[in-house]
Design a protein around this motif. Structure first.
Motif, PDB file in Angstrom:
ATOM      1  N   GLY A   1      30.659 100.478 -90.819  1.00 17.40           N
ATOM      2  CA  GLY A   1      31.238  99.219 -90.810  1.00 17.40           C
ATOM      3  C   GLY A   1      31.339  98.623 -89.318  1.00 17.40           C
ATOM      4  O   GLY A   1      30.577  99.094 -88.536  1.00 17.40           O
ATOM      5  N   ASP A   2      32.406  97.991 -89.224  1.00 23.28           N
ATOM      6  CA  ASP A   2      32.652  97.330 -87.883  1.00 23.28           C
ATOM      7  C   ASP A   2      32.928  98.511 -86.858  1.00 23.28           C
ATOM      8  O   ASP A   2      33.851  99.341 -87.361  1.00 23.28           O
ATOM      9  CB  ASP A   2      33.721  96.462 -87.892  1.00 23.28           C
ATOM     10  CG  ASP A   2      34.172  95.866 -86.637  1.00 23.28           C
ATOM     11  OD1 ASP A   2      33.598  95.308 -85.859  1.00 23.28           O
ATOM     12  OD2 ASP A   2      35.365  95.903 -86.309  1.00 23.28           O
TER      13      ASP A   2
ATOM     14  N   ARG B   1      28.231  94.927-103.006  1.00 22.03           N
ATOM     15  CA  ARG B   1      29.338  95.300-102.089  1.00 22.03           C
ATOM     16  C   ARG B   1      29.341  96.693-101.464  1.00 22.03           C
ATOM     17  O   ARG B   1      30.314  96.924-101.206  1.00 22.03           O
ATOM     18  CB  ARG B   1      30.579  94.784-102.620  1.00 22.03           C
ATOM     19  CG  ARG B   1      30.742  93.507-103.145  1.00 22.03           C
ATOM     20  CD  ARG B   1      32.165  93.112-103.835  1.00 22.03           C
ATOM     21  NE  ARG B   1      33.436  93.007-103.068  1.00 22.03           N
ATOM     22  CZ  ARG B   1      33.674  91.910-102.327  1.00 22.03           C
ATOM     23  NH1 ARG B   1      32.743  90.858-102.214  1.00 22.03           N
ATOM     24  NH2 ARG B   1      34.406  92.041-101.731  1.00 22.03           N
ATOM     25  N   SER B   2      28.566  97.588-101.837  1.00 28.91           N
ATOM     26  CA  SER B   2      28.499  98.724-101.453  1.00 28.91           C
ATOM     27  C   SER B   2      27.884  98.784 -99.835  1.00 28.91           C
ATOM     28  O   SER B   2      27.135  97.976 -99.749  1.00 28.91           O
ATOM     29  CB  SER B   2      27.490  99.725-102.368  1.00 28.91           C
ATOM     30  OG  SER B   2      26.181  99.387-102.278  1.00 28.91           O
ATOM     31  N   TYR B   3      28.270  99.947 -99.160  1.00 29.12           N
ATOM     32  CA  TYR B   3      27.580 100.156 -97.831  1.00 29.12           C
ATOM     33  C   TYR B   3      27.915 101.610 -97.488  1.00 29.12           C
ATOM     34  O   TYR B   3      28.565 102.510 -98.056  1.00 29.12           O
ATOM     35  CB  TYR B   3      28.629  99.278 -96.740  1.00 29.12           C
ATOM     36  CG  TYR B   3      30.081  99.318 -97.076  1.00 29.12           C
ATOM     37  CD1 TYR B   3      30.683 100.374 -96.437  1.00 29.12           C
ATOM     38  CD2 TYR B   3      30.891  98.231 -97.710  1.00 29.12           C
ATOM     39  CE1 TYR B   3      32.006 100.436 -96.404  1.00 29.12           C
ATOM     40  CE2 TYR B   3      32.056  98.450 -97.712  1.00 29.12           C
ATOM     41  CZ  TYR B   3      32.873  99.374 -97.490  1.00 29.12           C
ATOM     42  OH  TYR B   3      34.038  99.643 -97.309  1.00 29.12           O
ATOM     43  N   ASN B   4      26.988 101.894 -96.644  1.00 31.97           N
ATOM     44  CA  ASN B   4      26.935 103.354 -96.223  1.00 31.97           C
ATOM     45  C   ASN B   4      28.188 103.765 -95.530  1.00 31.97           C
ATOM     46  O   ASN B   4      28.832 103.028 -94.712  1.00 31.97           O
ATOM     47  CB  ASN B   4      25.633 103.535 -95.232  1.00 31.97           C
ATOM     48  CG  ASN B   4      24.434 103.271 -96.049  1.00 31.97           C
ATOM     49  OD1 ASN B   4      24.289 103.410 -97.343  1.00 31.97           O
ATOM     50  ND2 ASN B   4      23.283 102.892 -95.611  1.00 31.97           N
TER      51      ASN B   4
ATOM     52  N   SER C   1      35.454 100.906 -89.126  1.00 31.77           N
ATOM     53  CA  SER C   1      35.789 100.574 -90.531  1.00 31.77           C
ATOM     54  C   SER C   1      34.992 101.310 -91.547  1.00 31.77           C
ATOM     55  O   SER C   1      33.886 101.207 -91.477  1.00 31.77           O
ATOM     56  CB  SER C   1      35.672  98.969 -90.790  1.00 31.77           C
ATOM     57  OG  SER C   1      36.497  98.240 -89.693  1.00 31.77           O
ATOM     58  N   VAL C   2      35.641 101.902 -92.486  1.00 31.35           N
ATOM     59  CA  VAL C   2      35.139 102.821 -93.559  1.00 31.35           C
ATOM     60  C   VAL C   2      35.516 102.118 -94.772  1.00 31.35           C
ATOM     61  O   VAL C   2      34.871 102.296 -95.760  1.00 31.35           O
ATOM     62  CB  VAL C   2      35.708 103.998 -93.505  1.00 31.35           C
ATOM     63  CG1 VAL C   2      35.242 104.924 -92.300  1.00 31.35           C
ATOM     64  CG2 VAL C   2      37.123 104.374 -93.882  1.00 31.35           C
ATOM     65  N   ASP C   3      36.380 101.194 -94.940  1.00 31.41           N
ATOM     66  CA  ASP C   3      36.675 100.619 -95.890  1.00 31.41           C
ATOM     67  C   ASP C   3      37.708  99.153 -95.519  1.00 31.41           C
ATOM     68  O   ASP C   3      37.841  99.195 -94.632  1.00 31.41           O
ATOM     69  CB  ASP C   3      37.390 101.265 -97.016  1.00 31.41           C
ATOM     70  CG  ASP C   3      37.066 100.841 -98.625  1.00 31.41           C
ATOM     71  OD1 ASP C   3      36.941  99.724 -98.535  1.00 31.41           O
ATOM     72  OD2 ASP C   3      37.490 101.545 -99.487  1.00 31.41           O
TER      73      ASP C   3
END
Length: 205
Positions: free
Chosen positions: A65-66, A58-61, A105-107
């Motif tokens: 995001g969007d 579930r991690s992402y850079n 989107s950052v979270d």
């Protein structure tokens, strides 16, 4: 293979030996089927992939995001803008280049708002002052929420005033309101994200 063993080999064993042999064959088949099922499972494949890549599923850079390109039109009839000096204000002009915003989107439920033409992020400090920041930091993280009237609100993720959320807001003159003087129900804190169209010209004070 195990059927052949039971038919040709088992009769030569005693009853106890045949029982042990049958138990061994059943255990062997069960373990083999379990290994095949695990290997073919999409969840196990996904887990193996993420394990080998060294990251949580579930991690992402950061900031990947969007992404939406919008103008934020306030309930008080102003477009929010961040000018070349990082000043945040409202403008009545719908062709102001400083009102073109990139919302990323950052979270989950948290966004970063950046004015594309001035390259400043919308930020709020611990006193509730709204300003433009050249660098993305904790002051730039805003909680985005769709309200019952269809407008969005943007509250500081980091700072609160007496346990109350502080919101980005423009008053009736297009000036930013300080966070402690804002509430979710205040329409001055309500913004409608609008699509950006081509043919943007310059805007003035």
């Amino acid at each position: 293979m195990w059927k052949w063993i039971l038919t040709h080999v088992a009769p030569s064993f005693s009853h106890l030996s045949r029982f042990l042999l049958l138990f061994f064959v059943v255990c062997y088949v069960a373990v083999t089927c379990d290994e095949v099922g695990t290997r073919d499972s999409p969840h196990s494949a996904e887990a193996a992939t993420n394990s080998s890549s060294g990251r949580h599923v579930r991690s992402y850079n950061h900031l990947q995001g969007d992404v939406r390109c919008r103008r934020l039109f306030s309930f008080t009839k102003y477009f929010l803008r961040i000018d070349a000096n990082g000043k945040v204000s409202g403008t009545k002009k719908d062709d102001c280049p400083y009102s073109i915003l990139e919302i990323t989107s950052v979270d989950v439920g948290v966004v970063a708002v950046r004015a594309i033409n001035s390259n400043y992020y919308l930020a709020m400090d611990k006193r509730g002052k709204i300003y433009g920041s050249k660098e993305f930091d904790t002051n730039c993280k805003l909680k985005e929420r769709i309200e019952e009237n269809g407008y969005n609100t943007y509250a500081s993720l980091t700072w609160k005033n007496n346990e109350r959320q502080m919101f980005v807001a423009l008053n009736g003159k297009g000036n930013p309101r300080r966070g402690p003087r804002t509430r979710r129900k205040n329409t001055s804190a309500h913004f409608l994200p609008m699509l950006v169209y081509e043919g943007i010209s310059s805007c003035f004070m």
